[in-house]
Motif scaffolding. Sequence first.
Motif, PDB file in Angstrom:
ATOM      1  N   GLY A 266       0.126  88.275  73.840  1.00  0.00           N
ATOM      2  CA  GLY A 266      -1.174  88.592  74.067  1.00  0.00           C
ATOM      3  C   GLY A 266      -2.216  88.666  72.955  1.00  0.00           C
ATOM      4  O   GLY A 266      -2.005  87.795  72.171  1.00  0.00           O
ATOM      5  N   ASN A 267      -3.741  88.893  73.826  1.00  0.00           N
ATOM      6  CA  ASN A 267      -4.629  89.158  72.667  1.00  0.00           C
ATOM      7  C   ASN A 267      -4.400  89.291  71.292  1.00  0.00           C
ATOM      8  O   ASN A 267      -4.904  89.399  70.081  1.00  0.00           O
ATOM      9  N   GLU A 268      -4.312  90.619  71.996  1.00  0.00           N
ATOM     10  CA  GLU A 268      -3.581  91.778  70.457  1.00  0.00           C
ATOM     11  C   GLU A 268      -2.783  91.351  69.347  1.00  0.00           C
ATOM     12  O   GLU A 268      -2.653  90.529  68.334  1.00  0.00           O
ATOM     13  N   ALA A 269      -1.512  90.438  69.360  1.00  0.00           N
ATOM     14  CA  ALA A 269      -1.256  89.281  68.246  1.00  0.00           C
ATOM     15  C   ALA A 269      -1.953  88.253  68.291  1.00  0.00           C
ATOM     16  O   ALA A 269      -1.453  88.229  67.211  1.00  0.00           O
ATOM     17  N   ALA A 270      -2.225  86.886  68.952  1.00  0.00           N
ATOM     18  CA  ALA A 270      -2.697  86.003  68.621  1.00  0.00           C
ATOM     19  C   ALA A 270      -4.550  86.925  68.104  1.00  0.00           C
ATOM     20  O   ALA A 270      -4.407  86.427  66.977  1.00  0.00           O
ATOM     21  N   MET A 271      -4.922  87.977  68.169  1.00  0.00           N
ATOM     22  CA  MET A 271      -6.143  87.862  67.315  1.00  0.00           C
ATOM     23  C   MET A 271      -5.157  88.390  65.607  1.00  0.00           C
ATOM     24  O   MET A 271      -5.931  88.452  64.563  1.00  0.00           O
ATOM     25  N   PHE A 272      -4.507  89.058  65.491  1.00  0.00           N
ATOM     26  CA  PHE A 272      -3.200  89.821  64.672  1.00  0.00           C
ATOM     27  C   PHE A 272      -3.530  88.264  63.608  1.00  0.00           C
ATOM     28  O   PHE A 272      -3.429  88.728  62.610  1.00  0.00           O
ATOM     29  N   ILE A 273      -2.705  87.616  64.447  1.00  0.00           N
ATOM     30  CA  ILE A 273      -2.927  86.100  63.862  1.00  0.00           C
ATOM     31  C   ILE A 273      -3.827  85.842  63.045  1.00  0.00           C
ATOM     32  O   ILE A 273      -3.788  85.204  62.150  1.00  0.00           O
ATOM     33  N   PHE A 290       5.387  88.400  58.911  1.00  0.00           N
ATOM     34  CA  PHE A 290       4.122  87.700  59.483  1.00  0.00           C
ATOM     35  C   PHE A 290       4.431  85.933  60.532  1.00  0.00           C
ATOM     36  O   PHE A 290       4.434  86.326  61.073  1.00  0.00           O
ATOM     37  N   ASN A 291       5.838  85.298  58.765  1.00  0.00           N
ATOM     38  CA  ASN A 291       6.257  84.222  59.637  1.00  0.00           C
ATOM     39  C   ASN A 291       7.118  84.801  60.413  1.00  0.00           C
ATOM     40  O   ASN A 291       7.031  83.969  61.500  1.00  0.00           O
ATOM     41  N   ASN A 292       8.224  85.105  60.351  1.00  0.00           N
ATOM     42  CA  ASN A 292       8.973  86.142  61.946  1.00  0.00           C
ATOM     43  C   ASN A 292       8.055  86.542  63.245  1.00  0.00           C
ATOM     44  O   ASN A 292       8.405  85.524  63.893  1.00  0.00           O
ATOM     45  N   LEU A 293       7.324  87.285  63.079  1.00  0.00           N
ATOM     46  CA  LEU A 293       5.631  87.486  63.786  1.00  0.00           C
ATOM     47  C   LEU A 293       5.304  85.802  65.024  1.00  0.00           C
ATOM     48  O   LEU A 293       5.389  86.083  65.964  1.00  0.00           O
ATOM     49  N   PHE A 294       4.949  84.770  63.739  1.00  0.00           N
ATOM     50  CA  PHE A 294       4.302  83.823  64.427  1.00  0.00           C
ATOM     51  C   PHE A 294       5.198  82.950  65.323  1.00  0.00           C
ATOM     52  O   PHE A 294       4.824  82.726  66.147  1.00  0.00           O
ATOM     53  N   PHE A 296       8.020  83.587  66.944  1.00  0.00           N
ATOM     54  CA  PHE A 296       8.992  84.524  67.908  1.00  0.00           C
ATOM     55  C   PHE A 296       7.586  84.301  68.981  1.00  0.00           C
ATOM     56  O   PHE A 296       7.663  83.887  69.702  1.00  0.00           O
ATOM     57  N   ASN A 297       5.871  84.527  68.311  1.00  0.00           N
ATOM     58  CA  ASN A 297       5.177  84.954  69.759  1.00  0.00           C
ATOM     59  C   ASN A 297       4.724  83.493  69.941  1.00  0.00           C
ATOM     60  O   ASN A 297       4.792  83.055  71.320  1.00  0.00           O
ATOM     61  N   THR A 298       4.844  82.389  68.488  1.00  0.00           N
ATOM     62  CA  THR A 298       4.939  80.791  69.498  1.00  0.00           C
ATOM     63  C   THR A 298       5.582  80.431  70.227  1.00  0.00           C
ATOM     64  O   THR A 298       5.463  80.083  71.460  1.00  0.00           O
ATOM     65  N   THR A 299       7.165  81.028  70.383  1.00  0.00           N
ATOM     66  CA  THR A 299       8.485  80.731  71.622  1.00  0.00           C
ATOM     67  C   THR A 299       7.969  81.690  72.448  1.00  0.00           C
ATOM     68  O   THR A 299       8.105  80.415  73.824  1.00  0.00           O
ATOM     69  N   VAL A 300       7.982  83.231  72.663  1.00  0.00           N
ATOM     70  CA  VAL A 300       7.439  83.191  73.467  1.00  0.00           C
ATOM     71  C   VAL A 300       6.507  82.628  74.593  1.00  0.00           C
ATOM     72  O   VAL A 300       6.445  82.556  75.635  1.00  0.00           O
ATOM     73  N   ALA A 301       5.343  81.834  73.599  1.00  0.00           N
ATOM     74  CA  ALA A 301       4.122  81.819  74.550  1.00  0.00           C
ATOM     75  C   ALA A 301       4.383  80.388  75.069  1.00  0.00           C
ATOM     76  O   ALA A 301       4.055  80.447  76.501  1.00  0.00           O
ATOM     77  N   ALA A 302       5.343  79.499  74.506  1.00  0.00           N
ATOM     78  CA  ALA A 302       5.991  78.600  74.935  1.00  0.00           C
ATOM     79  C   ALA A 302       7.169  78.530  76.172  1.00  0.00           C
ATOM     80  O   ALA A 302       6.326  78.113  76.923  1.00  0.00           O
ATOM     81  N   VAL A 303       7.914  79.674  76.076  1.00  0.00           N
ATOM     82  CA  VAL A 303       8.390  80.412  77.768  1.00  0.00           C
ATOM     83  C   VAL A 303       6.822  80.631  78.881  1.00  0.00           C
ATOM     84  O   VAL A 303       8.111  80.023  80.366  1.00  0.00           O
ATOM     85  N   LEU A 304       6.233  81.567  78.734  1.00  0.00           N
ATOM     86  CA  LEU A 304       4.454  81.323  78.983  1.00  0.00           C
ATOM     87  C   LEU A 304       4.703  80.422  79.754  1.00  0.00           C
ATOM     88  O   LEU A 304       4.274  80.069  80.874  1.00  0.00           O
TER      89      LEU A 304
END
Length: 553
Positions: A266-273, A290-294, A296-304
């Motif tokens: 959500g916003n927490e991850a997006a702001m951090f990134i 950071f690479n893993n976080l970015f 995984f959050n990209t793929t999670v957001a794509a599922v959303l």
Amino acid sequence: MKKFGILFFFASNLLASNYKLVPLSSHGVALAGANLAKSFNADAVFINPANMSFFNNSQLHFSTNYYHIKGPEFTNQNKNNNYDFYVKNNAKGKSYTVALPTFAYLYKLSDDTSLGFAAYTDFAGLYGWNDDFAKSLTKNMDIRGGTAALSISSKITPELSFGASVSANFSKLEFDLEKDNAKSINYFNPTNDTYWAYSGKIDTKSDINYGYKLALTYAPKYFDEKLRFSAVYNSKYLSKFYGSLDFKISKFEMTDFYFKSGGIGGNEAAMFIDNILQEYGDMAFNDEYFNNLFGFNTTVAAVLLDIYNFDSNGGILNSLSSQDDKINFSGDFRTEFLYPASINLGIAYELGKHEFMLNVGRTFWNKFKKLKVDINAPQMPEKTVQLIQATAQLCLENGCANSGALQEIIKQAMQMIDFSDTDKEQMQEYMLAALLDDSLEQNWKNTTLLSIGYRYNYDKNWSFMAGFATEDSPIRREEISFLAKDSRMYMYSLGAEYRYNKNLIFNLSGMYQKYADVKTNNLNHVTSNFLPTVGEFKKQSNQIINLGISYNF
């Protein structure tokens, strides 16, 4: 981040919590396992091979254990209403009935030397829950092992015997879990339409595993062999399981798993990134975390994006998906357990018609440091790599300071690289496999067994036996959950032996195994992300009836 592989943490806990289920032979049941320093039939072949040298003739033993396994009951004591997915109901474990046979043959090569062969089921674990929310961690699990052993013993001196055996073990392991929120109104969050969640099944079998046993028995002539001392060492061995895994999860629940298992979004991850990218630019991707976080959050957001319509700030407008929209993964499953080493010390003393036995044992569970789970997860699909790279470039150029901006950028990235429905399916399967694939640290403690047995030789035909034993659990209290409820066990036993003649002997034995009631407050335990448990597990027990027959040649 704790992966969903934690739900397969069950298998190791099953090993630990049910390893003491099987006392095997007629005398093992009747004397609660105290018959270490003295054996009364061919069960010496697999209990203490050093005792074989003290028999005067060849022996044959066959028996069957009939088990009734009563699962635990859970009384909920949770008063916290901050989370709707907390357990709020009582639960009842499943009950099982099973028969496990034992065969042993002892052959006298000479007065001082004996050979033996045995085949038996030395391990069985059956565990599961009837209630819907408890089945989300453990619906049913079944692990059983069969062993064949070849033993030899010989007297080093007239008073001291040495014995050894080699064994080969084979095991099968089955497990399934199911979370269907539509069946448990107290488990799902009523603020959304998340009903059906997931189901999974594992079906495996082991390699042939080899172990050994070394034993000494000392029977001083001064006491006319009526006093005996024994020491037995059982080796550890590594059991590797191979089989299949089939797992299905709704797209709704897929994203919940990520966030409940410690991921940020959500916003927490997006702001951090966004902050990291603004400060370090593309250099940020040199950092593994950071690479893993970015990624995984990209793929999670794509599922959303497959599930919801969002506004520009990341708020949900409406649902695009249904509970029939699932992500599936089917593939190979591999894991391995370290069956621990143990050492036992025993003493037996015969006084007239009375015989007294003691067995003290130590099992070294703390040597098992890690449960390895390998599902042969696929490599990240090429189009998924391209999506992450395109999203990273757009974030560097335009910023992605909130979840809404990140999702809009992902939409653009999908259009740029022509990200098809097939690419989405491959990405989602990869995500699920990545969550399931895990290795888990263990935190077990060593256990101590204390077993006391008594035998009364009434006359030339009848003997009566009784026993008591207790052993603590290798699983620490903070680890107890619906995955594996375990606690100290108390064992009470009775038995009778009838000698039809000097050769043919019949045995009837029974044992009641009672697990101590235990309270748990495991909100910090790794499973609490999925099923927080506050309450008391109680009324778990096993009842065993053994029928045996022995023949002296």
